[in-house]
Design a protein around this motif. Structure first.
Motif, PDB file in Angstrom:
ATOM      1  N   ILE A 142       6.080  44.633   5.095  1.00 32.00           N
ATOM      2  CA  ILE A 142       7.197  45.322   5.734  1.00 32.00           C
ATOM      3  C   ILE A 142       7.890  44.382   6.710  1.00 32.00           C
ATOM      4  O   ILE A 142       7.322  43.377   7.147  1.00 32.00           O
ATOM      5  N   VAL A 143       9.128  44.714   7.036  1.00 39.15           N
ATOM      6  CA  VAL A 143       9.873  43.986   8.053  1.00 39.15           C
ATOM      7  C   VAL A 143      10.314  44.992   9.108  1.00 39.15           C
ATOM      8  O   VAL A 143      10.836  46.065   8.791  1.00 39.15           O
ATOM      9  N   VAL A 144      10.049  44.672  10.366  1.00 38.00           N
ATOM     10  CA  VAL A 144      10.414  45.523  11.497  1.00 38.00           C
ATOM     11  C   VAL A 144      11.562  44.854  12.240  1.00 38.00           C
ATOM     12  O   VAL A 144      11.469  43.669  12.584  1.00 38.00           O
ATOM     13  N   TRP A 145      12.646  45.583  12.474  1.00 36.37           N
ATOM     14  CA  TRP A 145      13.787  44.984  13.171  1.00 36.37           C
ATOM     15  C   TRP A 145      14.515  46.039  13.996  1.00 36.37           C
ATOM     16  O   TRP A 145      14.424  47.231  13.738  1.00 36.37           O
ATOM     17  N   TRP A 146      15.235  45.562  15.013  1.00 33.62           N
ATOM     18  CA  TRP A 146      15.944  46.442  15.932  1.00 33.62           C
ATOM     19  C   TRP A 146      17.377  46.631  15.464  1.00 33.62           C
ATOM     20  O   TRP A 146      18.148  45.678  15.360  1.00 33.62           O
ATOM     21  N   ASP A 147      17.723  47.879  15.169  1.00 32.42           N
ATOM     22  CA  ASP A 147      19.087  48.226  14.777  1.00 32.42           C
ATOM     23  C   ASP A 147      19.845  48.638  16.035  1.00 32.42           C
ATOM     24  O   ASP A 147      19.695  49.757  16.524  1.00 32.42           O
ATOM     25  N   ARG A 148      20.638  47.738  16.563  1.00 34.69           N
ATOM     26  CA  ARG A 148      21.326  48.036  17.818  1.00 34.69           C
ATOM     27  C   ARG A 148      22.441  49.057  17.635  1.00 34.69           C
ATOM     28  O   ARG A 148      22.872  49.690  18.605  1.00 34.69           O
ATOM     29  N   ASN A 149      22.899  49.245  16.405  1.00 31.06           N
ATOM     30  CA  ASN A 149      23.934  50.252  16.162  1.00 31.06           C
ATOM     31  C   ASN A 149      23.381  51.670  16.288  1.00 31.06           C
ATOM     32  O   ASN A 149      24.104  52.593  16.664  1.00 31.06           O
ATOM     33  N   GLU A 150      22.114  51.851  15.961  1.00 26.41           N
ATOM     34  CA  GLU A 150      21.473  53.153  16.099  1.00 26.41           C
ATOM     35  C   GLU A 150      20.479  53.182  17.250  1.00 26.41           C
ATOM     36  O   GLU A 150      19.856  54.218  17.507  1.00 26.41           O
ATOM     37  N   SER A 151      20.322  52.038  17.924  1.00 23.71           N
ATOM     38  CA  SER A 151      19.361  51.916  19.035  1.00 23.71           C
ATOM     39  C   SER A 151      17.981  52.403  18.611  1.00 23.71           C
ATOM     40  O   SER A 151      17.365  53.262  19.259  1.00 23.71           O
ATOM     41  N   ALA A 152      17.498  51.845  17.510  1.00 23.21           N
ATOM     42  CA  ALA A 152      16.208  52.284  16.974  1.00 23.21           C
ATOM     43  C   ALA A 152      15.541  51.145  16.215  1.00 23.21           C
ATOM     44  O   ALA A 152      16.216  50.279  15.639  1.00 23.21           O
ATOM     45  N   TRP A 153      14.199  51.156  16.232  1.00 29.44           N
ATOM     46  CA  TRP A 153      13.437  50.216  15.413  1.00 29.44           C
ATOM     47  C   TRP A 153      13.395  50.725  13.981  1.00 29.44           C
ATOM     48  O   TRP A 153      13.151  51.905  13.741  1.00 29.44           O
ATOM     49  N   LYS A 154      13.620  49.833  13.037  1.00 29.38           N
ATOM     50  CA  LYS A 154      13.622  50.179  11.621  1.00 29.38           C
ATOM     51  C   LYS A 154      12.498  49.435  10.903  1.00 29.38           C
ATOM     52  O   LYS A 154      12.143  48.307  11.267  1.00 29.38           O
ATOM     53  N   VAL A 155      11.959  50.087   9.887  1.00 29.22           N
ATOM     54  CA  VAL A 155      10.912  49.479   9.066  1.00 29.22           C
ATOM     55  C   VAL A 155      11.374  49.518   7.614  1.00 29.22           C
ATOM     56  O   VAL A 155      11.577  50.593   7.049  1.00 29.22           O
ATOM     57  N   PHE A 156      11.564  48.337   7.031  1.00 28.15           N
ATOM     58  CA  PHE A 156      12.021  48.196   5.649  1.00 28.15           C
ATOM     59  C   PHE A 156      10.926  47.549   4.800  1.00 28.15           C
ATOM     60  O   PHE A 156      10.038  46.873   5.320  1.00 28.15           O
ATOM     61  N   ASP A 157      11.055  47.738   3.496  1.00 27.99           N
ATOM     62  CA  ASP A 157      10.288  46.911   2.565  1.00 27.99           C
ATOM     63  C   ASP A 157      10.775  45.472   2.740  1.00 27.99           C
ATOM     64  O   ASP A 157      11.987  45.213   2.758  1.00 27.99           O
ATOM     65  N   ASP A 158       9.849  44.540   2.881  1.00 29.38           N
ATOM     66  CA  ASP A 158      10.226  43.156   3.170  1.00 29.38           C
ATOM     67  C   ASP A 158      10.648  42.422   1.897  1.00 29.38           C
ATOM     68  O   ASP A 158      10.116  41.358   1.563  1.00 29.38           O
TER      69      ASP A 158
END
Length: 475
Positions: free
Chosen positions: A113-129
């Motif tokens: 997985i890849v964890v990244w900060w979505d500043r447009n939604e002000s939330a941490w996101k978890v995607f398939d890497d």
């Protein structure tokens, strides 16, 4: 290192507590556990059913005759009793150890997985890497100037919903291929709770709103401003099963961590050996698919599958510091001490066979000022020193367990005393509800990876410091 320990001890010893060492040092693997209020974990399913107590031979029994270990009960599993490993919330990392400027590669339950900060939604996101274009890892990419996750290979960009927003190679006057479903990234449901990023390991759209139906285990003290909390995490070169049962075992502390941790001498009893190990009267009172509760002569502990194990040290009023007080002062002191609360929280994450990740924190509502003046990296140094001291033997132990077969654990291991009750309970839970091992789905067969040289196993930089840039200033 000795100077560092001395400096830390000097600062922390200024606190007047009943513990023989500093709160930060002595809370880890402390042998004193207190009662747990029913409301501490709001997500626990309350049950009044009592399971059979584990029949272990009393540690106070003295006999010269050989004693056979308790035999495992024959149990018939039903479909309803099967623990679904892919229908649970899993912790990924503490927020304090994630950099919002870059994507982070992690593995949980065999999933990349890849964890990244979505500043447009002000939330941490978890995607398939995995980029849908040519399957390159998105964790090697960057966050672009518009706050999108950009693949480093060909520049494809994705928003927080996994939609592809830009394909540089697509003509602007051509078909909008970036809107095709196959151009999207698989998104895992995620949330932040107790300052930890959690995710649900299934990208099927039916689980998009799973948070409304089921939440991760909640620890109120971690959100209570009157408590101090310092979190740390580390990649562990042995599996989830060995990690969690080791943390459930207080009896190993004076031996495996001798000279590192100071253990209080209960009732000033004479030591039977150099390390001062003592009999521990641990009983498991409840065990079901939701975990189990362990009772200690000093308190309680709880396992919430698959990842959370916690205990409550018991702080009792005493006059061991030699202070003199009137009856009124004693009453006031007793009231003050009774309000002290501290937790030992261990979050054990299955990464892959032979690998796991540990997040630990010891929140407390006293001596809060320590963590305001002592650098966080000093807490990490101390915690990792303890983890290092039994790391190699646990790595080897896991391979010996695999040789005999995880389903044969209780036949191969001789566990005659009550000090092993929590460990026996965990192995029973694992056998009863999961066939004796983690269900990795189709990702792995359960075979352990090759064992690296001891020096590589003990390399703390890549297992901890190298993944936390904010700590490198303390190296």
């Amino acid at each position: 290192m000795e100077a560092l320990r001395a400096s830390s001890s000097l600062q922390l010893s200024m606190i007047s507590t009943r513990l023989p060492t500093t709160p930060t040092e002595n809370l880890m693997f402390n042998l004193s556990f207190s009662s747990i209020p029913n409301s501490s974990f709001s997500s626990l399913r309350r049950t009044t059913a009592k399971s059979k107590l584990f029949s272990t031979v009393s540690s106070s029994t003295i006999s010269t005759e050989p004693i056979d270990p308790p035999q495992p009960e024959l149990e018939i599993l039903t479909q309803e009793e099967k623990f679904d490993w892919f229908s649970q919330w899993y912790p990924v990392m503490p927020v304090c150890d994630l950099d919002k400027r870059i994507p982070h590669a992690k593995k949980v339950m065999g999933l990349d997985i890849v964890v990244w900060w979505d500043r447009n939604e002000s939330a941490w996101k978890v995607f398939d890497d995995t980029c849908p274009h040519r399957l390159a890892p998105l964790s090697e990419g960057r966050i672009d100037q518009w706050g999108r996750l950009q693949c480093v290979y060909h520049g494809w960009c994705f928003n927080g919903s996994g939609d592809c927003k830009f394909i540089p190679q697509a003509p602007p006057d051509g078909p909008p291929v970036h809107t095709f479903k196959k151009a999207c990234v698989a998104v895992y449901p995620s949330t932040v709770q107790n300052d930890i990023v959690w995710f649900w390991p299934n990208t099927d759209p039916q689980y998009k709103d799973i948070l409304l139906k089921k939440k991760p285990p909640y620890i109120p003290e971690l959100d209570d401003p009157s408590y101090t909390k310092i979190m740390a995490n580390r990649e562990i070169p042995y599996g989830y099963e060995v990690l969690i049962e080791n943390l459930m075992d207080p009896a190993h502390v004076p031996y495996a961590h001798f000279g590192i941790m100071k253990i209080p001498n209960a009732n000033n009893r004479p030591k039977a050996d150099r390390e001062g190990g003592i009999p521990l009267d641990i009983n498991v009172q409840t065990l079901d698919i939701d975990g189990f509760l362990g009772k200690h002569q000093y308190g309680s502990s709880r396992f919430i599958p698959p990842c959370v194990y916690f205990a409550f040290p018991n702080f009792k009023s005493d006059q061991s510091n030699g202070s003199v007080s009137t009856a009124g002062t004693k009453k006031e002191l007793s009231s003050h001490v009774a309000q002290r609360r501290a937790l030992l929280v261990f979050i054990c994450i299955p990464v892959s066979p032979g690998k796991s990740r540990l997040i630990w924190t010891f929140p407390r509502n006293f001596a809060v000022w320590i963590d305001q003046i002592v650098p966080r990296w000093m807490f990490h140094v101390r915690g990792n020193l303890i983890l290092d001291s039994d790391l190699y033997l646990l790595h080897v132990e896991e391979r010996k367990i695999m040789e005999v077969g995880s389903s044969n654990w209780q036949k191969a291991c001789f566990v005659p005393t009550k000090s092993d009750a929590n460990v026996v309970a965990f192995r029973k839970w694992l056998r009863k509800y999961s066939g004796g091992q983690v269900d990795w789905g189709t990702k792995f067969t359960g075979t352990l990876p090759p064992s690296p040289p001891r020096e590589q196993l003990m390399d703390r930089y890549w297992s901890h410091c190298g993944q936390l840039p904010q700590l490198q200033c303390g190296l």
